[in-house]
Design a protein around this motif. Structure first.
Motif, PDB file in Angstrom:
ATOM      1  N   PRO A   1       0.798  -1.232   0.000  1.00  0.00           N
ATOM      2  CA  PRO A   1       0.000   0.000   0.000  1.00  0.00           C
ATOM      3  C   PRO A   1       0.825   1.274   0.000  1.00  0.00           C
ATOM      4  N   SER A   2       2.070   1.222   0.495  1.00  0.00           N
ATOM      5  CA  SER A   2       2.893   2.427   0.575  1.00  0.00           C
ATOM      6  C   SER A   2       4.346   2.015   0.757  1.00  0.00           C
ATOM      7  N   ALA A   3       5.245   2.956   0.482  1.00  0.00           N
ATOM      8  CA  ALA A   3       6.668   2.701   0.722  1.00  0.00           C
ATOM      9  C   ALA A   3       6.929   2.480   2.208  1.00  0.00           C
ATOM     10  N   THR A   4       6.198   3.206   3.049  1.00  0.00           N
ATOM     11  CA  THR A   4       6.356   3.032   4.494  1.00  0.00           C
ATOM     12  C   THR A   4       6.018   1.611   4.912  1.00  0.00           C
ATOM     13  N   ALA A   5       4.873   1.114   4.434  1.00  0.00           N
ATOM     14  CA  ALA A   5       4.443  -0.240   4.793  1.00  0.00           C
ATOM     15  C   ALA A   5       5.445  -1.276   4.297  1.00  0.00           C
ATOM     16  N   LEU A   6       5.942  -1.107   3.086  1.00  0.00           N
ATOM     17  CA  LEU A   6       6.891  -2.075   2.543  1.00  0.00           C
ATOM     18  C   LEU A   6       8.216  -2.045   3.297  1.00  0.00           C
ATOM     19  N   THR A   7       8.663  -0.857   3.702  1.00  0.00           N
ATOM     20  CA  THR A   7       9.920  -0.778   4.445  1.00  0.00           C
ATOM     21  C   THR A   7       9.784  -1.446   5.806  1.00  0.00           C
ATOM     22  N   TYR A   8       8.646  -1.262   6.454  1.00  0.00           N
ATOM     23  CA  TYR A   8       8.420  -1.989   7.710  1.00  0.00           C
ATOM     24  C   TYR A   8       8.429  -3.500   7.475  1.00  0.00           C
ATOM     25  N   THR A   9       7.826  -3.941   6.377  1.00  0.00           N
ATOM     26  CA  THR A   9       7.812  -5.372   6.060  1.00  0.00           C
ATOM     27  C   THR A   9       9.227  -5.910   5.929  1.00  0.00           C
ATOM     28  N   VAL A  10      10.058  -5.209   5.158  1.00  0.00           N
ATOM     29  CA  VAL A  10      11.433  -5.666   4.962  1.00  0.00           C
ATOM     30  C   VAL A  10      12.220  -5.587   6.267  1.00  0.00           C
ATOM     31  N   ALA A  11      12.065  -4.489   7.002  1.00  0.00           N
ATOM     32  CA  ALA A  11      12.809  -4.333   8.252  1.00  0.00           C
ATOM     33  C   ALA A  11      12.459  -5.431   9.249  1.00  0.00           C
ATOM     34  N   ARG A  12      11.181  -5.738   9.368  1.00  0.00           N
ATOM     35  CA  ARG A  12      10.780  -6.808  10.293  1.00  0.00           C
ATOM     36  C   ARG A  12      11.369  -8.145   9.864  1.00  0.00           C
ATOM     37  N   GLY A  13      11.355  -8.389   8.549  1.00  0.00           N
ATOM     38  CA  GLY A  13      11.893  -9.662   8.068  1.00  0.00           C
ATOM     39  C   GLY A  13      13.385  -9.789   8.279  1.00  0.00           C
ATOM     40  N   LEU A  14      14.134  -8.741   7.968  1.00  0.00           N
ATOM     41  CA  LEU A  14      15.584  -8.797   8.132  1.00  0.00           C
ATOM     42  C   LEU A  14      15.983  -8.840   9.601  1.00  0.00           C
ATOM     43  N   ALA A  15      15.207  -8.172  10.443  1.00  0.00           N
ATOM     44  CA  ALA A  15      15.556  -8.091  11.869  1.00  0.00           C
ATOM     45  C   ALA A  15      15.523  -9.443  12.566  1.00  0.00           C
ATOM     46  N   GLU A  16      14.862 -10.413  11.974  1.00  0.00           N
ATOM     47  CA  GLU A  16      14.848 -11.755  12.550  1.00  0.00           C
ATOM     48  C   GLU A  16      16.259 -12.322  12.670  1.00  0.00           C
ATOM     49  N   GLN A  17      17.177 -11.812  11.853  1.00  0.00           N
ATOM     50  CA  GLN A  17      18.552 -12.333  11.851  1.00  0.00           C
ATOM     51  C   GLN A  17      19.526 -11.421  12.597  1.00  0.00           C
ATOM     52  N   TRP A  18      19.039 -10.336  13.174  1.00  0.00           N
ATOM     53  CA  TRP A  18      19.931  -9.423  13.899  1.00  0.00           C
ATOM     54  C   TRP A  18      20.164  -9.921  15.322  1.00  0.00           C
ATOM     55  N   ARG A  19      21.352  -9.606  15.837  1.00  0.00           N
ATOM     56  CA  ARG A  19      21.694  -9.989  17.194  1.00  0.00           C
ATOM     57  C   ARG A  19      22.382  -8.817  17.895  1.00  0.00           C
TER      58      ARG A  19
END
Length: 400
Positions: free
Chosen positions: A85-103
């Motif tokens: 729906p928006s660049a904001t929504a997509l960036t949150y989607t990507v950030a949440r997905g990538l953050a699964e691998q952050w430590r």
């Protein structure tokens, strides 16, 4: 040959209302072929996606065509185009997905030049996962974001470098390709906010070195829909919460719920329209997009020089600094007048500009202007004329 602005303007029925639009950075007018494509889907037999019957097959073709169009616009693999729906929504989607691998001990790098949509998702996910946030600061005297400010920030524990392709506040275009090389040498991913840049420039995500690149169609004559592109292998490595029966395939698993088929048809039409903006453009749609957007950029920057010269000639106008060669967007203040008041007075004359921080919150905080109303923003788009520019300059001189 010179850019035919009169022909371009004929594709925008809304211009007949007589408003002067310098508000494209917040959203452009919709081109007539786009509106026609949206209405065509709404008025036709299009069902949800299925291969069982023709209206369902039409939906499948609409989605595939939209992915191919965005691929041609950005030089991206259609199989890696995700809509939202928006660049904001997509960036949150990507950030949440990538953050699964952050430590803890990892870090992410963000800039103070970016729209908050490419800042806050990374900051919030870093806070949630115990990851350090590192800030790349722009030069307040010039508006530039030099590559060398990233060097001490990026190391072997950097997971993501988030950077804009062009500032939506002052038009600055950082050297994204150089930033990406620095990040990739350290093993980090690069997330590029291309929302502002895509409307004004030919884009090649591979040349930029962008691992993820996000754009919004309503900033380039299309409907209110956004796309984020990445190599399918990167999407495969990105986590996503989803419903059990929904597809686990890439890119579908990142598109929650039934897509808006009419808006996807509008996206395809918008790319097709952009490809027609140079009369001499030929070849594939990708070739025609690149040539047309190069012609658009040359036209807009010539007009932008006229705008800057006009504003500089108005006493009491303060232009916020930006390096040459950016996108055709300027932020300014008129004496000690509240920027909201300036925008209102211009609006009374039918001139559309925005005021405030335009979600570039970190930029205006760093400039010490957010608490006093930010600034007034004016942006040139390919339907802007020299007469529009002169009208804005004269109106600014009047309201000062």
């Amino acid at each position: 040959m010179p850019f035919d602005v009169a022909r371009a303007r004929r594709a925008y029925p809304a211009l007949a209302e007589g408003f002067v639009h310098f508000d494209g950075a917040a959203g452009t007018l919709v081109a007539e072929p786009v509106a026609r494509a949206v209405v065509g889907v709404l008025g036709g037999a299009v069902s949800n996606r299925t291969t069982a019957f023709e209206p369902g097959r039409r939906a499948l073709r609409i989605v595939d065509a939209a992915r191919a169009a965005v691929g041609d616009l950005l030089g991206a693999d259609p199989a890696g185009v995700v809509f939202g729906p928006s660049a904001t929504a997509l960036t949150y989607t990507v950030a949440r997905g990538l953050a699964e691998q952050w430590r803890p001990g990892d870090n992410v790098v963000v800039t103070r030049l970016d729209h908050d949509a490419n800042v806050r998702p990374w900051v919030q996910l870093a806070q949630r996962t115990g990851v350090e946030v590192r800030w790349a600061a722009f030069d307040p005297g010039t508006g530039a974001l030099p590559v060398d400010v990233f060097a001490p920030l990026v190391d072997a524990r950097t997971k993501v470098v988030a950077v804009t392709a062009a500032s939506n506040a002052i038009g600055t275009r950082p050297d994204v390709a150089a930033v990406a090389r620095l990040a990739h040498d350290a093993g980090a991913l690069v997330y590029v906010d291309g929302v502002h840049a895509t409307a004004h420039l030919p884009v090649d995500v591979a040349a930029l070195g962008a691992d993820f690149y996000v754009t919004s169609a309503y900033k380039w004559s299309g409907p209110h829909l956004a796309a984020c592109v990445a190599a399918p292998r990167l999407w495969e490595r990105t986590a996503m919460l989803k419903l059990l029966p929904s597809s686990d395939a890439v890119p579908e698993r990142f598109e929650l719920g039934t897509p808006s088929f009419e808006l996807l048809a509008g996206v395809e039409a918008a790319v097709g329209f952009l490809a027609t903006l140079d009369d001499d453009a030929a070849g594939s749609r990708r070739d025609r997009v690149l040539r047309s957007m190069a012609a658009v950029h040359a036209y807009e920057m010539r007009l932008f020089d006229r705008l800057l010269d006009g504003l500089r000639a108005v006493p009491a106008v303060r232009i916020l600094p930006a390096p040459a060669g950016g996108c055709p967007t300027v932020s300014f203040r008129v004496g000690d007048q509240d920027p909201a008041r300036t925008a209102e007075l211009l609006g009374r004359q039918g001139i559309c500009v925005f005021s405030g921080d335009y979600y570039a919150a970190e930029y205006f905080i760093a400039m010490g202007l957010r608490g006093s109303g930010g600034a007034v923003r004016a942006g040139v788009y390919h339907y802007t004329t020299a007469e529009d520019v002169d009208r804005l300059v004269a109106a600014v001189a009047q309201v000062r």
